[in-house]
Each structure stands twice: as structure tokens, then as C-alpha cells.
Write an enzyme that holds these catalytic residues in place. Structure first.
Site, PDB file in Angstrom:
ATOM      1  CD  GLN A 184       4.976  24.891  -0.973  1.00  0.00           C
ATOM      2  OE1 GLN A 184       3.966  25.089  -0.288  1.00  0.00           O
ATOM      3  NE2 GLN A 184       5.183  23.745  -1.605  1.00  0.00           N
ATOM      4  CG  HIS A 229      14.458  29.234  -2.885  1.00  0.00           C
ATOM      5  ND1 HIS A 229      14.952  29.293  -4.170  1.00  0.00           N
ATOM      6  CD2 HIS A 229      13.421  30.126  -2.845  1.00  0.00           C
ATOM      7  CE1 HIS A 229      14.248  30.172  -4.877  1.00  0.00           C
ATOM      8  NE2 HIS A 229      13.329  30.678  -4.097  1.00  0.00           N
ATOM      9  CE  LYS A 242      15.214  36.287 -14.982  1.00  0.00           C
ATOM     10  NZ  LYS A 242      15.458  34.919 -14.493  1.00  0.00           N
ATOM     11  CG  ASP A 246      -0.222   0.051   2.533  1.00  0.00           C
ATOM     12  OD1 ASP A 246       1.031  -0.005   2.527  1.00  0.00           O
ATOM     13  OD2 ASP A 246      -0.893   0.154   3.575  1.00  0.00           O
TER      14      ASP A 246
END
Length: 332
Positions: free
Chosen positions: A107, A140, A202, A47
């Protein structure tokens, strides 16, 4: 090779284990440390639940688990959590999660309403699962360090990549930050390589498409740009940056990033004439077929840095000294 500093006859208690995300990197680190990888069986039930069985005693040992949370991110993250819990319950003296690539790092904040801050969530569950310390490379954003209530060593592959770049002809090169968020990184490369810096401006449309390059600050005409970033995922944005530089009169670009995630159409996009070479490290596994698919891809090993830091942590030595010796001020 790692040498134990123990002088009282007590045998070395450093133990290195690997999850299934990047066994090759773990083996390379083990070889550099002069230790064997610990014996552990990891499997999935039908599973898809993850089962871990440590196959040797780890009581009072200093455990280091190598497991980047690269794609499939959720599977590798859950495997790491189960391993942490297993070692905690097996009475290890300490458990350090060596996570060269930290998934969910993008995030790190809310960009719209009613969103999670998933990087903080991952930091919390790593701690709850049993991690006493976390080691990662080129997050990040560096502020993710502050999400941890336990020691968090934030390393950088900057010197590893810079050393490789020194083997190239940099007489007419310029370091390029692909956006304002990478200016400090570009400055560090510029200092190490004694090169000028340019910045790309940008504009994001907000519809999920790649941002548009609307300006370049700095002289790139007739020069060889080196675009520096923390990661390459689908390759679209950074390929567009390289094309914009060539359109502005530069030579084809070097692209240097720590994490070569390289998913989706990345290999096709990076195989463009505007890209001279793509340089990444092995914080995440890069399959041999990708090297064949993109001959201009070059992968550097981060094992030397990680093995040095693991040895220092185990001995109780300074981690910052790794970078101080290279005249690089990194707040580890």
C-alpha cells in the site's frame, strides 16, 4: 562472530532483542554476533492488549529489535510499536527496528480515490514510537525508503538467493520477470548469474482476480525459467506465471522470492508440475509443517546478512560496503 571495535575499555553496548514474530531468526542473528538475546517479557492481556516489560537495564545501549511485521500483521506491528516505546522510555541510546519483512509495503500509493497510503503511515508511526533507524529487506518498492525521516537501510536478499542458484545447473536457464515492476530485479539477477532475461506481460481485470498473462517477451522455449519476485503470498499469480511459461514450451520453473508469506492455498498451488522448486528466505517464519507439505520448498537464512549489517551500524562502518564487496550496486 561480531567483535567490538571499542579500544578504550568501555564494554560493548550492542543489545539485541526479539519480539514474538520470529524468535528463531533473532536467535540465529544473536549467535552470529556472539551476543545473547536480551531479556524481555511480552504478553497479552485477556482483552488482547500487548504488554511489554524489559527485564534488564538498557540505559545508553544501542538496541536492535528483530520483529518482521508478518501475519498476523497488525498484531506484530503493534507489538513492535509498544517495544519501541518501552526502549525509548528506558533511556536507550538508540533503537533500531530490524523489520526483515515490512508489512503494508504494497500500500505504497493510491490506486483509486479515497484510499490511504498505509506504507507511509507505518513509517510515520514507527518513527513516532521511538525508532531511530529501520532495517528492512527487499521492500515491495524501493521508494518506501523515502517515506522515512530517519535512516532506513534497505537491504536485499539477491546475493543470498543467487549464491544458492549457482549450485544448480544453469546452463540453459533464463531469468524471468513476472511483470514490468520486477524488470530491474531480473536484470540484477541476470548480471550476477550471467543469464538472459525474459519478461511476462500481464493484464489486470480490476475485479480482484489474478492477472492474465497475455504475452512473454524473450526466448523461453526449451529453457529452465527462474521467476524472481519480492514475495509469495497466496501463490496464485506466480503459479499462473509458471504455468504460462510451461505452456510456452519451457521446462518446469524455479521460483525465487525473498519473503515466503505462503498463506491460504499457497502450498497447494505451488505443488504443481510447472514448478520445479520454490526458494525463499527466512525473513518470515516458515513452519516445519509447510516444508513437509511442500517438499520442493527451500528456505535460505538471511541471518548472516542482518548480523553483518547490525554489527556495521553499531561500529559506525559502511553498510553499502556489504554489497560493494559483491560487485552489486545497491543504494543502501
Amino acid at each position: 562472530m561480531y567483535a567490538s571495535s571499542a579500544s578504550n575499555g568501555v564494554r560493548d553496548r550492542l543489545r539485541l532483542f526479539s519480539g514474538r514474530a520470529h524468535g528463531g531468526l533473532a536467535k540465529e542473528i544473536a549467535d552470529r554476533l556472539g551476543v545473547s538475546l536480551g531479556s524481555m517479557h511480552v504478553r497479552q492481556f485477556p482483552d488482547t492488549e500487548t504488554k511489554v516489560q524489559i527485564e534488564e537495564s538498557v540505559r545508553e545501549a544501542d538496541i536492535f529489535i528483530v520483529q518482521p511485521t508478518c501475519p498476523p500483521v497488525n498484531e506484530n506491528l503493534m507489538e513492535l510499536l509498544v517495544m519501541l516505546d518501552a526502549f525509548r522510555r528506558a533511556s536507550a541510546a538508540s533503537v533500531t527496528a530490524v523489520v526483515p519483512y515490512f508489512g503494508y509495503a504494497k500500500q505504497d500509493r493510491k490506486s483509486t480515490g479515497r484510499e490511504p497510503i498505509s506504507a507511509r503511515l507505518v513509517a510515520d508511526i514507527l518513527t513516532s514510537a521511538g525508532a531511530n533507524r529501520v532495517i528492512s529487506v527487499d521492500l515491495h518498492v524501493a521508494q518506501i525508503q523515502g517515506f522515512f525521516a530517519i535512516p532506513m537501510d534497505h537491504l536485499t536478499a539477491l546475493t543470498t538467493i543467487a549464491s544458492y542458484l549457482r549450485t544448480k545447473d544453469l546452463s540453459n536457464a533464463v531469468i524471468v520477470s513476472p511483470d514490468v515492476g520486477r524488470v530491474k530485479l531480473a536484470e540484477k539477477y541476470g548480471e550476477l548469474l550471467n543469464l538472459p532475461i525474459a519478461l511476462m506481460h500481464k493484464r489486470r481485470s480490476g475485479d480482484g482476480t489474478s492477472p492474465e498473462v497475455v504475452g512473454i517477451v524473450g526466448d523461453v522455449e526449451g529453457k529452465t525459467p527462474i521467476i524472481v519476485d519480492d514475495m509469495i503470498s497466496t501463490g496464485g499469480t506466480i503459479r499462473n506465471s509458471a504455468q504460462a511459461l510451461v505452456d510456452a514450451g519451457s521446462d518446469p520453473c524455479y521460483i525465487a522470492a525473498t519473503h515466503g508469506v505462503l498463506i491460504g492455498e499457497a502450498m497447494t498451488r505451488l505443488n504443481a508440475e510447472c514448478v520445479r522448486e520454490v526458494i525463499v528466505t527466512n525473513t518470515v517464519p516458515v513452519p516445519a509443517e509447510k516444508l513437509v507439505e511442500l517438499p520442493k520448498l527451500h528456505v535460505l537464512s538471511i541471518a548472516g546478512l542482518l548480523s553483518d549489517v547490525i554489527g556495521r551500524i553499531h561500529r559506525g562502518d559502511s553498510v553499502s560496503e556489504v554489497f560493494n564487496q559483491q560487485q552489486l550496486n545497491i543504494p543502501v
